[in-house]
Structure formats: structure tokens, C-alpha cells
Design a protein around this motif. Structure first.
Motif, mmCIF file in Angstrom:
data_model
loop_
_atom_site.group_PDB
_atom_site.id
_atom_site.type_symbol
_atom_site.label_atom_id
_atom_site.label_comp_id
_atom_site.label_asym_id
_atom_site.label_seq_id
_atom_site.Cartn_x
_atom_site.Cartn_y
_atom_site.Cartn_z
ATOM 1 N N PRO A 195 -12.828 10.610 -2.759
ATOM 2 C CA PRO A 195 -12.446 9.979 -1.536
ATOM 3 C C PRO A 195 -10.987 9.316 -1.521
ATOM 4 O O PRO A 195 -10.560 9.426 -0.118
ATOM 5 C CB PRO A 195 -13.328 8.497 -1.595
ATOM 6 C CG PRO A 195 -14.349 9.196 -2.781
ATOM 7 C CD PRO A 195 -13.901 10.142 -3.628
ATOM 8 N N GLU A 196 -10.242 9.085 -2.359
ATOM 9 C CA GLU A 196 -8.675 8.771 -2.274
ATOM 10 C C GLU A 196 -8.062 9.642 -1.844
ATOM 11 O O GLU A 196 -7.017 9.480 -1.242
ATOM 12 C CB GLU A 196 -8.446 8.061 -3.676
ATOM 13 C CG GLU A 196 -9.129 6.850 -4.110
ATOM 14 C CD GLU A 196 -10.415 7.119 -4.963
ATOM 15 O OE1 GLU A 196 -10.875 6.219 -5.548
ATOM 16 O OE2 GLU A 196 -10.790 8.253 -4.934
ATOM 17 N N TYR A 197 -8.457 11.055 -1.946
ATOM 18 C CA TYR A 197 -7.449 12.229 -1.534
ATOM 19 C C TYR A 197 -7.980 12.377 -0.196
ATOM 20 O O TYR A 197 -7.151 12.565 0.770
ATOM 21 C CB TYR A 197 -7.868 13.339 -2.363
ATOM 22 C CG TYR A 197 -7.042 14.669 -2.078
ATOM 23 C CD1 TYR A 197 -5.835 15.074 -2.302
ATOM 24 C CD2 TYR A 197 -7.854 15.591 -1.137
ATOM 25 C CE1 TYR A 197 -5.052 16.019 -1.788
ATOM 26 C CE2 TYR A 197 -7.103 16.817 -0.518
ATOM 27 C CZ TYR A 197 -5.684 16.993 -1.044
ATOM 28 O OH TYR A 197 -4.938 17.955 -0.643
ATOM 29 N N GLU A 198 -9.344 12.339 0.174
ATOM 30 C CA GLU A 198 -9.868 12.505 1.586
ATOM 31 C C GLU A 198 -9.285 11.411 2.605
ATOM 32 O O GLU A 198 -8.698 11.711 3.700
ATOM 33 C CB GLU A 198 -11.295 12.275 1.522
ATOM 34 C CG GLU A 198 -12.055 13.619 0.783
ATOM 35 C CD GLU A 198 -11.855 15.127 1.185
ATOM 36 O OE1 GLU A 198 -11.429 15.104 2.314
ATOM 37 O OE2 GLU A 198 -11.774 15.937 0.431
ATOM 38 N N SER A 199 -9.081 10.145 2.091
ATOM 39 C CA SER A 199 -8.464 9.358 3.015
ATOM 40 C C SER A 199 -6.964 9.104 3.049
ATOM 41 O O SER A 199 -6.402 8.809 3.952
ATOM 42 C CB SER A 199 -9.003 7.818 2.247
ATOM 43 O OG SER A 199 -8.096 7.510 1.125
ATOM 44 N N GLU A 241 -5.146 8.388 0.594
ATOM 45 C CA GLU A 241 -4.329 7.314 -0.340
ATOM 46 C C GLU A 241 -3.485 8.258 -1.493
ATOM 47 O O GLU A 241 -2.369 7.832 -1.697
ATOM 48 C CB GLU A 241 -5.524 6.613 -1.058
ATOM 49 C CG GLU A 241 -4.751 5.470 -1.806
ATOM 50 C CD GLU A 241 -5.954 4.815 -2.395
ATOM 51 O OE1 GLU A 241 -5.606 3.836 -3.445
ATOM 52 O OE2 GLU A 241 -7.050 4.552 -1.966
ATOM 53 N N ASP A 264 0.896 -1.346 -0.073
ATOM 54 C CA ASP A 264 -0.036 0.032 -0.200
ATOM 55 C C ASP A 264 0.878 1.309 0.141
ATOM 56 O O ASP A 264 2.016 1.355 0.689
ATOM 57 C CB ASP A 264 -0.916 -0.091 1.404
ATOM 58 C CG ASP A 264 -1.816 -1.101 1.070
ATOM 59 O OD1 ASP A 264 -2.330 -1.637 0.300
ATOM 60 O OD2 ASP A 264 -2.355 -1.443 2.261
#
Length: 477
Positions: A279-283, A285, A257
Motif C-alpha cells: 500500500p505504501e508504494y501504491e499511495s 509514500e 511527510d
């Protein structure tokens, strides 16, 4: 006698538009170069030597009539300069921003060879077209007398859009299919705003929409509609899908990861610039904030990634490249911009493996350049015993792109492809051996330049029109 308006390269030095200070520009995703003022654009255009054999023009894939529109700019005939520029280039303001002029037109400028510094062709091209937009000189597309033929284009990147422009002007009904939620392809989601602000792309898309081009977005061919149905519903089909499959890394820990493809990372960042929630930015990732970032690769995509990471607030940003600076494929101008913004380049270095899951380090092996390979570039060789570890919380793979397996994805075994997976198409007409199917851009060439895709799209559209006209003539007999 009238004063000579050109050949001023002896008395006027080369000058680029003012560049925003690195400390300021790395805080946002706005373009880093200011516009030329009218006087400065005319002054720089006047440096052109108007040589008898214009190497700038012959080394431009679109063969833009550069000397003539430079002369028009120098003499204040900007509207004519735009008309001439637009006649050979569907998107001059985009090419002016993102073309590697140092390798194409400017790199072959005659006065550069004499030590006077090249004419700033790209900056003048951008100025001409931006001025045209501001003054309303960019006219709506008025299709010729409506034709009954329908053409489908798969892919809304520069090749597909350039072809759509030519076809819709001829009165053909054009439908463009694309997997993304916005048209533009890599112009929209692959190139960061600090090189190409997105409203520049969107206004061109709107021009095509207003002319009648239909965009079918969020559409995966092979899933949402079959390739066979598209062929059946249209008189011709143009493949302009580009190449989106990123080359992968090998070595221990390569699947950890925190090791992400460049295009996923850039697409996420560009979606944010449109105000989308990702979402991938907020998380975290696909967010470099506060992280030690390592980008692997030496092309323009790698440059885009390192400069994006700086703007996202990375703790540190390093770029690993297995050759030296002189042998990197990316633009030297972009490398300089990245260094000014705080990126560290680690030359003659390659990843051997990765530590941690999520990743926390890159095992780096040092390289040296050996004998030239088949391409003439010196091959990197591993220096045994030179391994060390770079801290890394986010590793971005920018190793280039490969074509997807279209015959399998689309259930079309007769689609001709090369051993590299690119589509086979005739060099001049861009027609494939599959009846009524043409192909252009990176899906034929492999990963290449936007300007080549534009040229391919324009040429293929002309070939399609010839084919449609020939078919109509036979039917009328």
C-alpha cells in the motif's frame, strides 16, 4: 614437464564479468553482472600468485581457503572448489555477490600491490557456487543422528541462518523466529535485487526447511511470544536480531511527510520484487517515480537507496554526504555503479533543515574537512554562510542503524547490553551472561557486514553444540 597453471598475472590482465549497460540495467532490478564463462573463470583464477602467506585468506572474516579453490577452478576441478568453499562459508554465492571484496580479500591481494590488478575473487566465488547449484552439487542437508536438544534462534538473517545450518547438520532441533513474512533478514528485504536476486536467498532457506529447520514468521518476540517462553521451551537460545532502528535526522522540518527511513523504503521495493502488493508504494509514500529524491548518507545502504530510486523512475536522484568521496564508508564500486546510472553525489554536504510539509526541499550546508577525530578520519566542519536549498519531494534517511532496546521490549532486564545498546557476548564463544543465551552479528557488533554475521553464527553454533554435549555428558554420569 606439466605447464604451470597459475601465476599468470603477468600475462593475463584482470577482467571482471561483463556489466550490463547502465541504460539497460536501470530499467529493472536484475543483477547487473553477467556470469563468468568456464574458460574466463579459469583464466582469471589462474592469475593467483599462490603466495606463501595468503593475505586474501587472512583478511577474509571466514578465512576462506581462497588460493586453493582458485587453483582448483583454474584446473577445472570445480566440484572440489565448491566443496572447499562451502566448508568454511555457509553462503558463498551470497558473499561472492555482496561482500566488499575491495576492502577484504581483493583489497589485500599481493599482486594488486605489485600493480597487476587483484584477482577477481568475488566473481570466481559466485561462479563456483552458481555452477554447483546448476549441476546439482549442492546436496540436501542430512542431519547427523537426531539429538533431543532444541535450540531457538531469534532472527532469520545471515547470522541466524548460518547458525541454523550448523546446528541442524548436527541433528539438533532448530526453530527460527522472525518478525518478517519471509526468512533472510536484510538479505531478503534490505539488499536490492540488482545486487542479490531473491531466489538466491530463498533456495538457501528452502534447503534449511527441507532439513527440518522450523521457521516461525510474522512473529514479534515480546508480543506474539515472550522471550521467557522461548527460553523455557529450548535448551539454548541464539539472538541474531540485527539492528533495524534507523538513526534519525534533526533540524527544522525533520518530521515532515516525505522524509522516510531507508529500510522502510528498501523493504517496500523488495516486497514488490516478490510480487507483493504494498500500500505504501501504491499511495506514492515509498515510491520515487517522477520525484526529486535526496538520499542522506554515504554507506552501502545509501547506495542501495539511490540506485533503487533510479529504477523506480525518479526525476532526479542526489546523494548528500558530509565527507568527500575518499572518506565515504560505502563501496567505491557501488558508487561508480550509481554514477553510471545517473545519480549525482553532492560531497561535503549535510542537511540543516527541510522546507514544506510534505517536504519540498532540503536546506543544505556545505562542509569542509578539519582535523582527524578519534577514529583517524577528518571531521567535517560547517562552512558558515554556505547554505542553499535542494529540491526534494522524497528524502531518504540512510544514516546507519542502531539496536533496539531489547531488555525493555522483551521484559528481560538481565539481558546484558553495552552503553550503545548492543548485547554483550563473549568474543570467541558468543555466549552472554544470561544462562543458555548466545548472541551474534549486528546486535553484538553494531551495523556490520554480512560476512561477519555468517562467521559469528557458525562460531556460536559450534559453541552451543559444545555446551549441549557437556550438559549431556554430565547428565549421563
Amino acid at each position: 614437464m606439466a605447464k604451470q597453471p597459475m601465476l599468470k598475472f603477468v600475462s593475463v590482465d584482470r577482467d571482471m564479468p561483463e556489466k550490463r549497460a547502465a541504460e539497460n540495467r536501470k530499467e529493472d532490478f536484475n543483477e547487473i553482472y553477467a556470469e563468468f564463462a568456464a574458460q574466463k573463470a579459469a583464466e582469471q583464477a589462474s592469475r593467483c600468485s599462490q603466495c606463501g602467506v595468503p593475505y586474501c585468506q587472512s583478511h577474509c572474516p571466514l578465512h576462506n581457503n581462497i588460493p586453493d579453490w582458485l587453483r582448483m577452478t583454474a584446473t577445472g576441478r570445480l566440484k572440489e572448489a565448491y566443496a572447499l568453499s562451502q566448508s568454511t562459508n555457509t553462503f558463498p554465492e551470497i558473499c561472492g555477490r555482496i561482500c566488499p571484496q575491495d576492502r577484504l580479500c581483493e583489497g589485500n591481494c599481493v599482486i594488486e600491490q605489485s600493480g597487476h590488478g587483484t584477482v577477481t575473487i568475488g566473481a570466481v566465488e559466485k561462479y563456483i557456487t552458481d555452477t554447483a547449484w546448476e549441476n546439482g552439487w549442492v546436496e540436501d542437508i542430512t542431519p547427523a543422528a537426531d539429538r533431543s536438544e532444541k535450540v531457538a534462534i531469534i532472527g532469520a538473517g545471515p547470522g541466524g541462518l548460518a547458525a541454523a545450518d550448523v546446528l541442524v547438520r548436527a541433528g539438533v532441533k532448530v526453530t527460527v523466529y522472525d518478525r518478517h513474512d519471509r526468512a533472510g533478514g536484510l538479505l531478503t528485504y534490505g539488499i536490492p535485487g540488482f545486487k542479490l536476486e531473491k531466489d538466491v536467498v530463498m533456495r538457501r532457506v528452502k534447503l534449511l526447511e527441507d532439513a527440518g529447520v522450523e521457521f516461525v514468521l510474522n512473529c514479534n518476540v515480546g508480543e506474539d511470544i515472550t522471550f521467557q517462553d522461548i527460553r523455557a521451551q529450548n535448551d539454548a537460545v541464539l539472538l541474531a536480531t540485527g539492528v533495524y532502528k534507523g538513526r534519525d535526522l534533526s533540524g527544522p522540518g525533520a518530521g515532515a511527510d516525505g522524509i522516510v527511513p531507508a529500510l522502510d523504503y528498501l523493504t517496500c521495493s523488495n516486497k514488490l520484487s516478490f510480487g507483493d502488493t504494498v500500500p505504501e508504494y501504491e499511495s506514492g509514500e515509498l515510491n520515487a517515480e517522477g520525484k526529486n529524491v535526496v538520499v542522506i548518507g554515504g554507506g552501502d545502504t545509501a547506495m542501495d537507496c539511490v540506485r533503487t530510486a533510479i529504477r523506480q523512475g525518479a526525476k532526479s536522484v542526489k546523494c548528500l554526504y558530509r565527507r568527500d568521496r575518499a572518506n565515504m564508508p560505502g563501496s567505491q564500486r557501488e558508487t561508480q555503479n550509481a554514477e553510471e546510472e545517473g545519480v549525482e553525489f553532492v560531497w561535503l554536504s549535510a542537511p540543516k533543515g527541510f522546507t514544506g510539509n510534505p517536504v519540498n526541499g532540503v536546506i543544505v550546508q556545505k562542509m569542509r574537512l578539519g582535523a582527524p577525530d578519534a577514529s583517524g578520519r577528518r571531521s567535517p566542519e560547517v562552512i558558515e554562510g554556505s547554505d542553499y536549498t535542494e529540491d526534494a519531494d522524497l528524502v531518504i534517511k540512510a544514516l546507519g542503524f542502531e539496536p533496539e532496546d531489547l531488555p525493555t521490549l522483551w521484559g528481560e532486564k538481565d539481558l546484558p547490553v553495552t552503553r550503545w545498546g548492543t548485547v554483550k557476548a563473549a568474543f570467541e564463544t558468543h555466549q552472554t551472561d544470561l544462562d543458555g543465551v548466545w548472541a551474534v552479528g549486528d546486535i553484538v557488533r553494531g551495523a556490520s557486514l554480512v560476512v561477519w554475521a555468517i562467521r559469528d553464527g557458525r562460531e556460536a553454533a559450534a559453541s552451543i553444540l559444545d555446551s549441549l554435549s557437556a550438559t549431556a555428558a554430565v547428565a549421563a554420569e
